[in-house]
Motif scaffolding. Structure first.
Motif, short mmCIF file in Angstrom:
data_model
loop_
_atom_site.label_atom_id
_atom_site.label_comp_id
_atom_site.label_asym_id
_atom_site.label_seq_id
_atom_site.Cartn_x
_atom_site.Cartn_y
_atom_site.Cartn_z
N ASN A 143 53.78 -0.68 58.84
CA ASN A 143 55.30 -0.36 58.44
C ASN A 143 55.80 -1.41 57.65
O ASN A 143 54.98 -2.56 57.33
CB ASN A 143 55.95 -0.33 59.88
CG ASN A 143 55.94 -1.44 60.73
OD1 ASN A 143 56.45 -2.51 60.25
ND2 ASN A 143 55.77 -1.41 62.05
N GLU A 144 56.85 -1.28 57.27
CA GLU A 144 57.59 -2.08 56.18
C GLU A 144 58.38 -3.02 56.87
O GLU A 144 59.29 -3.76 56.24
CB GLU A 144 58.49 -1.19 55.12
CG GLU A 144 57.75 -0.57 54.21
CD GLU A 144 56.58 0.37 54.57
OE1 GLU A 144 55.29 -0.30 54.70
OE2 GLU A 144 56.78 1.28 55.05
N GLN A 145 58.11 -3.55 58.03
CA GLN A 145 58.43 -4.83 58.79
C GLN A 145 57.43 -5.94 58.86
O GLN A 145 57.67 -6.94 59.17
CB GLN A 145 59.09 -4.52 59.99
CG GLN A 145 60.32 -3.95 60.15
CD GLN A 145 60.54 -2.54 59.96
OE1 GLN A 145 59.89 -1.63 60.62
NE2 GLN A 145 61.29 -2.00 58.89
N GLY A 146 56.07 -5.43 58.60
CA GLY A 146 54.93 -6.17 58.85
C GLY A 146 54.58 -6.96 57.33
O GLY A 146 55.40 -7.22 56.74
N ILE A 147 53.25 -7.57 57.53
CA ILE A 147 52.93 -8.47 56.35
C ILE A 147 52.42 -7.41 55.06
O ILE A 147 52.73 -7.55 54.00
CB ILE A 147 52.04 -9.47 56.80
CG1 ILE A 147 52.50 -10.42 57.77
CG2 ILE A 147 51.61 -10.18 55.86
CD1 ILE A 147 51.48 -11.29 58.52
N PHE A 148 51.79 -6.59 55.48
CA PHE A 148 51.47 -5.55 54.70
C PHE A 148 52.46 -4.54 54.74
O PHE A 148 52.66 -3.73 55.39
CB PHE A 148 49.96 -4.76 55.31
CG PHE A 148 48.93 -5.77 55.23
CD1 PHE A 148 48.29 -6.27 54.01
CD2 PHE A 148 48.33 -6.28 56.13
CE1 PHE A 148 47.14 -7.09 53.95
CE2 PHE A 148 47.46 -7.17 56.39
CZ PHE A 148 46.71 -7.63 55.12
N ARG A 149 52.97 -4.02 53.29
CA ARG A 149 53.98 -3.24 53.21
C ARG A 149 53.76 -2.36 51.80
O ARG A 149 53.38 -2.82 51.11
CB ARG A 149 55.38 -3.80 52.81
CG ARG A 149 55.81 -4.97 53.97
CD ARG A 149 57.19 -5.32 53.98
NE ARG A 149 57.33 -6.11 55.09
CZ ARG A 149 58.83 -6.84 55.26
NH1 ARG A 149 59.76 -6.52 54.23
NH2 ARG A 149 58.75 -7.90 56.15
N ARG A 150 54.13 -1.03 52.24
CA ARG A 150 53.86 -0.13 50.94
C ARG A 150 55.01 0.05 50.26
O ARG A 150 56.03 0.87 50.50
CB ARG A 150 53.30 1.33 51.53
CG ARG A 150 53.24 2.11 50.66
CD ARG A 150 52.53 3.56 50.97
NE ARG A 150 51.02 3.31 51.35
CZ ARG A 150 50.40 4.24 51.83
NH1 ARG A 150 50.77 5.47 51.85
NH2 ARG A 150 48.86 3.71 52.19
N TYR A 151 55.15 -0.94 49.19
CA TYR A 151 56.16 -0.63 48.39
C TYR A 151 55.71 0.04 46.94
O TYR A 151 54.91 -0.78 46.38
CB TYR A 151 57.10 -2.09 48.05
CG TYR A 151 57.74 -2.45 49.40
CD1 TYR A 151 58.66 -1.52 49.98
CD2 TYR A 151 57.90 -3.75 49.70
CE1 TYR A 151 59.37 -2.02 51.21
CE2 TYR A 151 58.60 -4.07 50.79
CZ TYR A 151 59.11 -3.31 51.43
OH TYR A 151 60.00 -3.79 52.61
N PRO A 152 55.86 1.16 46.57
CA PRO A 152 55.24 1.40 45.36
C PRO A 152 55.36 0.68 44.15
O PRO A 152 54.68 0.58 43.20
CB PRO A 152 55.81 2.96 45.03
CG PRO A 152 56.20 3.48 46.55
CD PRO A 152 56.71 2.19 47.38
N ALA A 153 56.51 0.13 43.98
CA ALA A 153 56.98 -0.76 43.03
C ALA A 153 55.87 -1.92 42.93
O ALA A 153 55.75 -2.71 41.77
CB ALA A 153 58.39 -1.28 42.99
N LEU A 154 55.21 -2.33 43.93
CA LEU A 154 54.70 -3.57 44.08
C LEU A 154 52.90 -3.08 43.76
O LEU A 154 52.05 -4.03 43.66
CB LEU A 154 54.69 -4.50 45.23
CG LEU A 154 56.20 -4.86 45.59
CD1 LEU A 154 56.11 -5.67 46.70
CD2 LEU A 154 56.66 -5.48 44.23
N ASP A 155 52.90 -1.88 43.58
CA ASP A 155 51.46 -1.47 43.40
C ASP A 155 50.94 -0.99 42.09
O ASP A 155 49.84 -0.44 41.70
CB ASP A 155 51.08 -0.05 44.52
CG ASP A 155 49.78 0.16 44.73
OD1 ASP A 155 48.87 -0.54 44.41
OD2 ASP A 155 49.60 1.54 44.85
N GLY A 156 51.94 -1.19 40.96
CA GLY A 156 51.55 -1.08 39.93
C GLY A 156 51.77 0.36 39.05
O GLY A 156 51.97 1.14 39.96
#
Lengths: 236, 236
Positions: B223-236
């Motif tokens: 989830n977006e509180q953890g260390i791995f977060r899925r933010y599309p802006a950061l995935d290029g």
């Protein structure tokens, strides 16, 4: 056994935490990458397939047939051999825990001047560096200093863990030395709040073999290629 | 012995690397901070003076009278007890070296969304995060994946070190799982270059106790509180 330390010549960097332990113990060691041809030898060893596990990066230590990388892992190995770690298992884990916290702290110091990419120059990430350094000075630096001060407050002899000087004490000395170099103004403001940490730094610096080492040409001077860098813009 | 793991409830975070080892070994453990009143108990333990050295941060593990912090240090302690580390000293240092390299890698993953300050929100450092994440995807991610692939290439049985699955293998599984979650596009492009790493991920996921754990409510979702977060802006 003779130890061979491999680390980038020209900077203290992560190698310095290992050097301090070897020097304090009067160990028989060669700072192998600083000898002629040493960097080439280091690069060859990093590619080597013979060792079980090749290093991801320097520093690494060669001890007989063993090749050990990762600063804290090297110190975990050297600690009992150099008389710089408690004998008990709980004591060894306590010192290692402190060393890993120092490793985290050092990583944050590095990122004050390289918050975007370690492959770019400082000048290419100066704006972000100013922001990260401001947060570091305001929040992270007092947090880490306060933590180590509280550990020292709870300890009976003024060392971080156990009754004698450990490799974590030598590393905390190096953190204070480096922070004074990199953030002289911030440290001048903060230091009076952490008297035990400051006293530990002085006590380690006065250990005969450490003092001799610091005064020798074996100690590389702090500089702007290392992890601790004096950039006035980052000191507030 | 019953182990008590303390870590922030609601995220996998650093605690997950310890959980995977405990689960894979079928160890008797309590995920103590997820029980009612658990976070308060965790905070009390962090202030405790009784233990030799208080933790700087979660996760930490209680085993009898021992309190051990720092993820890699906990795994160093658990490894031999859970049958997840080689018996030889050189093997134990090899696995620990790999774990510390994973810790460095994980720190870089964290900093893709928090390059300026962990105390600020992602939204407050989005521009810097885009830059750092781009560098991570382009340089750091392939560098770390390539390193672990080369370690696996040199190993006889498809595990990172030694002849059997170690805690470092479980942790590499977690890195791949987390990276697929956080950087699905970048990973889809990169994975075919690292077949041994991908195969190791699948092999760990299929271990009976790991598979049972992953399918259970004990496994917190990414989830977006953890260390791995899925933010599309950061995935290029």
């Amino acid at each position: 056994v003779r130890y061979f330390l491999y680390y980038w010549p020209g900077i203290q960097g992560r190698g310095e935490f290992v050097r301090l332990a070897l020097e304090d113990a009067g160990a028989d060691y060669v700072d192998a990458a600083r000898a002629p041809g040493g960097v080439a030898a280091m690069m060859r060893l990093m590619r080597a397939r013979a060792s079980t596990v090749a290093p991801f990066a320097p520093p690494f230590l060669q001890a007989g047939r063993l090749l050990i990388a990762q600063t804290a892992n090297i110190l975990l190995f050297l600690g009992p051999r150099l008389g710089l770690a408690p004998v008990s298992e709980s004591g060894r884990h306590a010192v290692h825990q402190l060393q890993l916290t120092i490793a985290d702290w050092l990583g944050e110091v590095h990122d004050t001047h390289h918050p975007i990419a370690s492959g770019l120059y400082y000048a290419q990430q100066k704006a972000a560096a100013r922001q990260r350094a401001a947060d570091f000075r305001r929040h992270r630096l007092p947090k880490f200093l306060g933590y180590f001060e509280s550990v020292l407050r709870g300890s009976p002899r003024g060392y971080l863990a156990g009754r004698a000087c450990s490799y974590a004490d030598l590393s905390l000395f190096q953190m204070v030395a480096g922070l004074r170099y990199a953030f002289p103004q911030a440290m001048a403001r903060l230091e009076r709040k952490y008297p035990r940490t400051v006293a530990l730094h002085a006590r380690v610096a006065a250990r005969p073999r450490v003092a001799a080492y610091l005064a020798s040409p074996r100690r590389i001077a702090f500089n702007e290629q290392g992890i601790f860098r004096r950039y006035p813009a980052l000191d507030g």
